[in-house]
Design a protein around this motif. Sequence first.
Motif, PDB file in Angstrom:
ATOM      1  N   HIS A  43       7.401  15.404  25.007  1.00  0.00           N
ATOM      2  CA  HIS A  43       7.751  16.717  25.550  1.00  0.00           C
ATOM      3  C   HIS A  43       7.957  17.775  24.457  1.00  0.00           C
ATOM      4  N   PRO A  44       6.947  17.992  23.622  1.00  0.00           N
ATOM      5  CA  PRO A  44       7.084  19.045  22.617  1.00  0.00           C
ATOM      6  C   PRO A  44       6.950  20.423  23.267  1.00  0.00           C
ATOM      7  N   GLU A  45       7.389  21.439  22.550  1.00  0.00           N
ATOM      8  CA  GLU A  45       7.219  22.815  23.019  1.00  0.00           C
ATOM      9  C   GLU A  45       5.742  23.205  22.943  1.00  0.00           C
ATOM     10  N   LEU A  46       5.349  24.109  23.818  1.00  0.00           N
ATOM     11  CA  LEU A  46       3.977  24.614  23.808  1.00  0.00           C
ATOM     12  C   LEU A  46       3.735  25.382  22.517  1.00  0.00           C
ATOM     13  N   CYS A  47       2.655  25.018  21.818  1.00  0.00           N
ATOM     14  CA  CYS A  47       2.294  25.697  20.570  1.00  0.00           C
ATOM     15  C   CYS A  47       1.388  26.891  20.830  1.00  0.00           C
ATOM     16  N   GLY A  48       0.703  26.895  21.978  1.00  0.00           N
ATOM     17  CA  GLY A  48      -0.190  27.996  22.306  1.00  0.00           C
ATOM     18  C   GLY A  48      -1.468  27.491  22.938  1.00  0.00           C
ATOM     19  N   ASP A  49      -2.455  28.376  22.994  1.00  0.00           N
ATOM     20  CA  ASP A  49      -3.754  28.025  23.541  1.00  0.00           C
ATOM     21  C   ASP A  49      -4.704  27.680  22.404  1.00  0.00           C
ATOM     22  N   MET A  50      -5.397  26.566  22.546  1.00  0.00           N
ATOM     23  CA  MET A  50      -6.393  26.154  21.558  1.00  0.00           C
ATOM     24  C   MET A  50      -7.759  26.623  22.051  1.00  0.00           C
ATOM     25  N   ASP A  51      -8.611  27.032  21.145  1.00  0.00           N
ATOM     26  CA  ASP A  51      -9.968  27.430  21.506  1.00  0.00           C
ATOM     27  C   ASP A  51     -10.800  26.162  21.711  1.00  0.00           C
ATOM     28  N   MET A  52     -10.446  25.437  22.769  1.00  0.00           N
ATOM     29  CA  MET A  52     -11.124  24.188  23.119  1.00  0.00           C
ATOM     30  C   MET A  52     -11.515  24.275  24.588  1.00  0.00           C
ATOM     31  N   LEU A  53     -12.765  23.978  24.872  1.00  0.00           N
ATOM     32  CA  LEU A  53     -13.291  24.000  26.230  1.00  0.00           C
ATOM     33  C   LEU A  53     -13.896  22.636  26.539  1.00  0.00           C
ATOM     34  N   ILE A  54     -13.536  22.100  27.698  1.00  0.00           N
ATOM     35  CA  ILE A  54     -14.232  20.924  28.212  1.00  0.00           C
ATOM     36  C   ILE A  54     -15.163  21.463  29.293  1.00  0.00           C
ATOM     37  N   ALA A  55     -16.439  21.500  28.973  1.00  0.00           N
ATOM     38  CA  ALA A  55     -17.439  22.105  29.852  1.00  0.00           C
ATOM     39  C   ALA A  55     -17.702  21.203  31.053  1.00  0.00           C
ATOM     40  N   ARG A  56     -18.229  21.804  32.102  1.00  0.00           N
ATOM     41  CA  ARG A  56     -18.498  21.043  33.328  1.00  0.00           C
ATOM     42  C   ARG A  56     -19.520  19.948  33.128  1.00  0.00           C
ATOM     43  N   ASP A  57     -20.313  20.016  32.055  1.00  0.00           N
ATOM     44  CA  ASP A  57     -21.291  18.958  31.773  1.00  0.00           C
ATOM     45  C   ASP A  57     -20.730  17.872  30.860  1.00  0.00           C
ATOM     46  N   GLY A  58     -19.408  17.926  30.583  1.00  0.00           N
ATOM     47  CA  GLY A  58     -18.752  16.887  29.805  1.00  0.00           C
ATOM     48  C   GLY A  58     -18.667  17.147  28.316  1.00  0.00           C
ATOM     49  N   ARG A  59     -19.256  18.246  27.838  1.00  0.00           N
ATOM     50  CA  ARG A  59     -19.193  18.550  26.397  1.00  0.00           C
ATOM     51  C   ARG A  59     -17.832  19.119  26.043  1.00  0.00           C
TER      52      ARG A  59
END
Length: 190
Positions: free
Chosen positions: A26-42
Amino acid sequence: MAEPLFEQLQKLQEEFTGHPQVNSWHPELCGDMDMLIARDGRWIHEGTEVQREALVRLFASILRREGDDYFLVTPVEKWRVHVEDVPFLATQVARGKRNGEPLLLFTTNTGDVVPLTRNAGWSLRPFGDQSQPVPYVEVRDDLWARVSREVFYQLVNWAMEDQAQKGSGDAAHAELDIISDGERFPLGSY
């Protein structure tokens, strides 16, 4: 030949020690990462697809869902990531028997082997512009995999075989189900 593959997958699934206990961290939120899990699994980080399979598997092992949000979580960090549909794709399926009952084992694009058991999460949901809903299977802890088109066609073939063995029923409208672990799971209708 399919039986030995099924037995190998089942053995891997039984021997697998599991994923890190991200739900107990349960760590504190560090922020938003520029990471995307695309609908095609990439998995895409800062606009570039992550090519190293081991790194994708590591990220997948520390993924957690909270409501509609997804996070990569360690004991000391928590980063929100964007998921276009669901984080995983079921890219393979094997059919065999366990304790005399038919059992399906799905393998995801990140290497998880998921048995379709009585208590498994299974749902049909809309996807894209398809007129028929597509199947989704729960991988773990409210993290889902969409069944790939190839796997879906294999499941339809097995469902048609099962239906032909028990009788065709109403030819104008029929529900297709697959059977696994003694339960029926809907695939759709035709």
